[in-house]
Design a protein around this motif. Sequence first.
Motif, PDB file in Angstrom:
ATOM      1  N   GLY A   1      61.337  33.018  36.324  1.00  0.00           N
ATOM      2  CA  GLY A   1      61.088  34.457  36.297  1.00  0.00           C
ATOM      3  C   GLY A   1      59.604  34.769  36.192  1.00  0.00           C
ATOM      4  O   GLY A   1      59.200  35.800  35.661  1.00  0.00           O
ATOM      5  N   TRP A   2      58.786  33.885  36.764  1.00  0.00           N
ATOM      6  CA  TRP A   2      57.329  33.977  36.638  1.00  0.00           C
ATOM      7  C   TRP A   2      56.752  34.885  37.716  1.00  0.00           C
ATOM      8  O   TRP A   2      57.250  34.930  38.843  1.00  0.00           O
ATOM      9  CB  TRP A   2      56.736  32.575  36.759  1.00  0.00           C
ATOM     10  CG  TRP A   2      55.263  32.481  36.569  1.00  0.00           C
ATOM     11  CD1 TRP A   2      54.565  32.733  35.429  1.00  0.00           C
ATOM     12  CD2 TRP A   2      54.296  32.068  37.547  1.00  0.00           C
ATOM     13  NE1 TRP A   2      53.216  32.503  35.627  1.00  0.00           N
ATOM     14  CE2 TRP A   2      53.037  32.099  36.921  1.00  0.00           C
ATOM     15  CE3 TRP A   2      54.380  31.681  38.882  1.00  0.00           C
ATOM     16  CZ2 TRP A   2      51.864  31.746  37.588  1.00  0.00           C
ATOM     17  CZ3 TRP A   2      53.224  31.337  39.548  1.00  0.00           C
ATOM     18  CH2 TRP A   2      51.986  31.370  38.902  1.00  0.00           C
ATOM     19  N   THR A   3      55.679  35.605  37.372  1.00  0.00           N
ATOM     20  CA  THR A   3      54.996  36.460  38.346  1.00  0.00           C
ATOM     21  C   THR A   3      53.492  36.244  38.258  1.00  0.00           C
ATOM     22  O   THR A   3      52.971  35.756  37.243  1.00  0.00           O
ATOM     23  CB  THR A   3      55.299  37.948  38.103  1.00  0.00           C
ATOM     24  OG1 THR A   3      54.875  38.301  36.771  1.00  0.00           O
ATOM     25  CG2 THR A   3      56.783  38.244  38.253  1.00  0.00           C
ATOM     26  N   MET A   4      52.782  36.614  39.319  1.00  0.00           N
ATOM     27  CA  MET A   4      51.331  36.519  39.369  1.00  0.00           C
ATOM     28  C   MET A   4      50.730  37.886  39.633  1.00  0.00           C
ATOM     29  O   MET A   4      51.259  38.669  40.415  1.00  0.00           O
ATOM     30  CB  MET A   4      50.890  35.558  40.485  1.00  0.00           C
ATOM     31  CG  MET A   4      51.123  34.093  40.193  1.00  0.00           C
ATOM     32  SD  MET A   4      50.537  33.018  41.547  1.00  0.00           S
ATOM     33  CE  MET A   4      51.829  33.303  42.761  1.00  0.00           C
ATOM     34  N   ARG A   5      49.586  38.147  39.015  1.00  0.00           N
ATOM     35  CA  ARG A   5      48.876  39.396  39.275  1.00  0.00           C
ATOM     36  C   ARG A   5      48.036  39.264  40.548  1.00  0.00           C
ATOM     37  O   ARG A   5      47.802  38.142  41.021  1.00  0.00           O
ATOM     38  CB  ARG A   5      48.004  39.763  38.071  1.00  0.00           C
ATOM     39  CG  ARG A   5      46.839  38.841  37.818  1.00  0.00           C
ATOM     40  CD  ARG A   5      46.303  39.064  36.412  1.00  0.00           C
ATOM     41  NE  ARG A   5      47.272  38.620  35.425  1.00  0.00           N
ATOM     42  CZ  ARG A   5      47.346  39.094  34.178  1.00  0.00           C
ATOM     43  NH1 ARG A   5      46.497  40.029  33.776  1.00  0.00           N
ATOM     44  NH2 ARG A   5      48.257  38.647  33.345  1.00  0.00           N
ATOM     45  N   PRO A   6      47.553  40.372  41.118  1.00  0.00           N
ATOM     46  CA  PRO A   6      46.743  40.290  42.348  1.00  0.00           C
ATOM     47  C   PRO A   6      45.472  39.475  42.129  1.00  0.00           C
ATOM     48  O   PRO A   6      44.842  39.551  41.072  1.00  0.00           O
ATOM     49  CB  PRO A   6      46.412  41.758  42.640  1.00  0.00           C
ATOM     50  CG  PRO A   6      47.469  42.540  41.940  1.00  0.00           C
ATOM     51  CD  PRO A   6      47.808  41.756  40.707  1.00  0.00           C
ATOM     52  N   VAL A   7      45.085  38.709  43.139  1.00  0.00           N
ATOM     53  CA  VAL A   7      43.929  37.834  43.008  1.00  0.00           C
ATOM     54  C   VAL A   7      42.645  38.627  42.795  1.00  0.00           C
ATOM     55  O   VAL A   7      41.723  38.160  42.111  1.00  0.00           O
ATOM     56  CB  VAL A   7      43.812  36.897  44.230  1.00  0.00           C
ATOM     57  CG1 VAL A   7      43.437  37.670  45.491  1.00  0.00           C
ATOM     58  CG2 VAL A   7      42.811  35.778  43.968  1.00  0.00           C
ATOM     59  N   ARG A   8      42.547  39.820  43.358  1.00  0.00           N
ATOM     60  CA  ARG A   8      41.351  40.647  43.151  1.00  0.00           C
ATOM     61  C   ARG A   8      41.165  40.943  41.661  1.00  0.00           C
ATOM     62  O   ARG A   8      40.049  40.887  41.147  1.00  0.00           O
ATOM     63  CB  ARG A   8      41.449  41.943  43.945  1.00  0.00           C
ATOM     64  CG  ARG A   8      40.242  42.870  43.757  1.00  0.00           C
ATOM     65  CD  ARG A   8      40.491  44.230  44.407  1.00  0.00           C
ATOM     66  NE  ARG A   8      39.412  45.166  44.106  1.00  0.00           N
ATOM     67  CZ  ARG A   8      38.319  45.319  44.815  1.00  0.00           C
ATOM     68  NH1 ARG A   8      38.148  44.592  45.913  1.00  0.00           N
ATOM     69  NH2 ARG A   8      37.391  46.194  44.468  1.00  0.00           N
ATOM     70  N   GLU A   9      42.257  41.266  40.987  1.00  0.00           N
ATOM     71  CA  GLU A   9      42.182  41.520  39.542  1.00  0.00           C
ATOM     72  C   GLU A   9      41.682  40.282  38.800  1.00  0.00           C
ATOM     73  O   GLU A   9      40.849  40.379  37.898  1.00  0.00           O
ATOM     74  CB  GLU A   9      43.557  41.934  39.028  1.00  0.00           C
ATOM     75  CG  GLU A   9      43.596  42.196  37.529  1.00  0.00           C
ATOM     76  CD  GLU A   9      44.991  42.558  37.038  1.00  0.00           C
ATOM     77  OE1 GLU A   9      45.235  42.455  35.815  1.00  0.00           O
ATOM     78  OE2 GLU A   9      45.848  42.938  37.868  1.00  0.00           O
ATOM     79  N   THR A  10      42.176  39.146  39.200  1.00  0.00           N
ATOM     80  CA  THR A  10      41.760  37.891  38.558  1.00  0.00           C
ATOM     81  C   THR A  10      40.276  37.636  38.760  1.00  0.00           C
ATOM     82  O   THR A  10      39.557  37.303  37.808  1.00  0.00           O
ATOM     83  CB  THR A  10      42.575  36.718  39.134  1.00  0.00           C
ATOM     84  OG1 THR A  10      43.957  36.910  38.824  1.00  0.00           O
ATOM     85  CG2 THR A  10      42.105  35.388  38.563  1.00  0.00           C
TER      86      THR A  10
END
Length: 354
Positions: free
Chosen positions: A316-325
Amino acid sequence: MSTRVLVTGATGFVAGHVITELLGHGYAVRATVRDLAATATRAHLVDHATRIGGELEFAEADLDRDAGWAEAVAGCGAILHVASPFPAGPPDDDDELIRTAVDGTLRVLRAGAADPAIRRVVLTSSIAAVAHGHRDSAPRTEADWTVVERSPAYQRSKTLAERAAWEFAESLPASHGFSLVVLNPGMVLGPVLSPVTSTSHEPVRRLLAREAPGVPRVGWSVVDVRDLAVAHRLALETPEAAGRRYICAGEHVWMRDMARMLDEVYRARGLRIVTRPLPDVLVRAVALVDPGLRLTVPALGRVERVIADRARRELGWTMRPVRETVVDTAESLLLRGVVRPPGAVEPAFATAEA
């Protein structure tokens, strides 16, 4: 009473976020350090635990020595083995790098196997153990392994260390062993918790510091350290994760795309980011005198293509947008004084384990 979890490599970039994630979810944490007397390197973690009322303690243990590991493991129910040496430049001795990675991993696993209270171990590996040395460009999944005969030393070390971990776990009797889960993150970016940085921050730091007249043709499959910390907790908590590998990484991002993201944000603040491409031939020439840039030479033009569907589906894992990172990484480097705005004196900075 909360479950106590051992986290290795407390002062490392990833481990710091893993520790804060666990504390925030009610776990008691014991974290290993090489030197208990060096309190300044972990002060930010102590401050965080104090603010939230979390239970955090430290134990002295080194991946190069047997001493201390039995004591570090005692009283814990699980281990998150996050510590992993990452070279600041090309290693002087390939065999030594590989030996350290393999022996250190086995040292932690043996300590866990010797204590029947340890029921799960989560190992932080890397897509370096998945995606290198292949002759085709197909997207890689957890079924793939790096071809060590066609890979640089660091990729070989991560691959052989992970394989050794699986072999060790599979050799344990079912009645007296732990379940192993392995996470294979990509390039780990995201906000630093202290002025101590990781090698993975170098691309963003170099862009902010304008250390080169252009951007080399390199890129990575990126993961935010905050999302990776969540993946560690989910791997600990999900029973069905036992015996599984999980790729934790998004789409390939070129360093030049990172430069454009940063330039859009910082141009209005008076910090221009160089976005022009740097020819490969020039990168190779400069790398002869720049050890940091030398690490990029084998990666020139290489595209990392991996699939993280299993982590999404099973954890149930998600990733945030790479720009935010990327932007949050830059903001933290400026905030912590790792990079100074134009006209200011840039302070010395340190690197630590990844």
